[in-house]
Write an enzyme that holds these catalytic residues in place. Structure first.
Site, mmCIF file in Angstrom:
data_model
loop_
_atom_site.group_PDB
_atom_site.id
_atom_site.type_symbol
_atom_site.label_atom_id
_atom_site.label_comp_id
_atom_site.label_asym_id
_atom_site.label_seq_id
_atom_site.Cartn_x
_atom_site.Cartn_y
_atom_site.Cartn_z
ATOM 1 N N ASP A 201 20.079 -9.381 95.140
ATOM 2 C CA ASP A 201 19.408 -10.376 95.980
ATOM 3 C C ASP A 201 18.992 -9.765 97.314
ATOM 4 O O ASP A 201 17.909 -10.059 97.840
ATOM 5 C CB ASP A 201 20.304 -11.593 96.201
ATOM 6 C CG ASP A 201 21.642 -11.251 96.814
ATOM 7 O OD1 ASP A 201 22.113 -10.110 96.647
ATOM 8 O OD2 ASP A 201 22.236 -12.125 97.476
ATOM 9 N N HIS B 213 31.920 -0.428 116.807
ATOM 10 C CA HIS B 213 31.533 -1.272 115.669
ATOM 11 C C HIS B 213 30.327 -0.654 114.970
ATOM 12 O O HIS B 213 29.325 -0.342 115.607
ATOM 13 C CB HIS B 213 31.189 -2.674 116.201
ATOM 14 C CG HIS B 213 30.764 -3.644 115.166
ATOM 15 N ND1 HIS B 213 29.437 -3.988 114.970
ATOM 16 C CD2 HIS B 213 31.474 -4.369 114.275
ATOM 17 C CE1 HIS B 213 29.362 -4.885 114.005
ATOM 18 N NE2 HIS B 213 30.584 -5.133 113.569
ATOM 19 N N ASP C 51 28.726 -4.784 99.017
ATOM 20 C CA ASP C 51 29.233 -4.786 100.397
ATOM 21 C C ASP C 51 29.885 -6.139 100.643
ATOM 22 O O ASP C 51 29.256 -7.174 100.441
ATOM 23 C CB ASP C 51 28.060 -4.567 101.361
ATOM 24 C CG ASP C 51 28.483 -4.469 102.815
ATOM 25 O OD1 ASP C 51 29.690 -4.495 103.101
ATOM 26 O OD2 ASP C 51 27.585 -4.361 103.678
#
Length: 349
Positions: A308, A116, A174
């Site tokens: 942000d 991962h 993303d």
């Protein structure tokens, strides 16, 4: 509570070394996790350390991987990662993609059999800092019902993009191809918060606000997210000859075995299409023009994608990174892990 970036990095690095990861690899994993927490992506930050530590200690993450780079063409390569920590493999793969795009204009690098890799925007920002466009996508464990379906098939299969503007400006995007990433559910559990009823369904297929009742996640925008997760599974799994669809290994099934995941990086050198200077000027202009758009009722400002998180990252550099107290107490403890994640059921976590 808030702690400095440096302190959090050292705590994570030390815990991963305690689990058996070599210092160099632990530092890379810590770097990516701290990056995520600094940008407010707490689902992919320090909350993951305890799980990583257990998998490393049990051998499911290879502590001594033998990387092999196979250059399959002038613009393509496969990095055979030997089930190394995903962050280490993904960073290494992007470094090669950047070198290739510098010389040949474009690069496509597949990373085969890895763990991962966390917040994949980190890796596309590597490309952007080098002056290039970066795109990355990867597989994840099956936990999503297809649009119109009642059985789990795909993972959250994220997609990331980054491109350089003028100076140190970077436009970053993303996303998970689900309404929200699984890590957001984990984060809600760690904070004892409810979730919106649009994120997931319970065992009866009914939308739920209880993060502990989640049985499956929902694709973003229905058939559109479903189509994107299919595309990503093909490009980062099927294309590399890896397990795909519901064959992809579960994060929580057997922590003694490697995940055998796939990730695909694409890097584009703007100089081969127009000019890098003009590209960067126009990208910064795009960012300014988006900020100048009149906000809709209920909004104070129009942000460009990722802005942000940029703001949070700059703020964290000055004020420190927000971290849940339970996670901090774990990081400073002697415990490698408190409760085993090896449940064979991701929704039991």
């Amino acid at each position: 509570m808030k702690i400095s970036r440096e302190t959090l990095h050292q705590l994570i690095e030390n815990k991963l070394c305690q689990a058996g990861l070599k210092r160099e690899h632990a530092a890379t994993v810590a770097e990516v996790l701290v990056y995520a927490d600094a940008r407010g992506i707490h689902s992919h930050g320090a909350v993951r350390v305890e799980y990583y530590a257990e998998r490393i200690s049990k051998g499911g993450t290879n502590r001594e991987p033998e990387f092999r780079l196979e250059e399959t063409g002038p613009c393509s390569a496969i990095l055979h990662a030997d089930n190394a920590a995903g962050q280490v493999a993904a960073k290494m793969g992007m470094e090669h993609a950047i070198k290739t795009a510098q010389q040949n204009g474009v690069a496509v690098v597949g990373i085969s059999r890895m763990g991962h890799s966390g917040a994949i925007s980190y890796f596309v920002q590597q490309a952007a800092r080098a002056g290039f466009i970066g795109i990355s996508m990867c597989q994840s464990d099956p936990m999503v019902v297809p649009f119109g379906g009642a059985e789990i098939y795909y993972g959250t299969n994220p997609l990331a993009f980054a491109a350089p503007g003028e100076g140190d400006e970077i436009l970053t995007f993303d996303m998970a191809t689900t309404v929200q990433a699984w890590g957001k559910v984990l984060d809600a559990r760690s904070r004892n918060m409810s979730i919106p009823d649009t994120w997931a369904v319970d065992k009866n297929g009914v939308p739920t606000t209880d993060p502990f009742a989640v049985h499956a996640l929902l694709p973003a925008a229905g058939p559109k997210g479903y189509g994107l997760m299919m595309m990503i599974d093909v490009l980062s799994g099927v294309l590399l000859g890896l397990p795909f669809g519901r064959q992809v290994s579960s994060m929580y099934d057997d922590l003694h075995a490697g995940r055998n995941l796939g990730q695909l990086h694409i890097v584009i050198n703007p100089n081969f299409f127009s000019s890098s200077e003009l590209f960067r000027q126009h990208l910064s202009q795009t960012m300014r023009e988006l900020n100048a758009i009149t906000p809709a009722p209920g909004f104070n400002q129009v942000y460009y994608p990722g802005q942000d998180q940029d703001i949070k990252q700059r703020k964290a550099a000055v004020e420190g990174i927000e971290i849940v107290d339970d996670i901090y107490q774990y990081l400073i403890s002697d415990a490698l892990y408190n409760t085993s994640y090896e449940t064979k059921n991701p929704f039991a976590q």
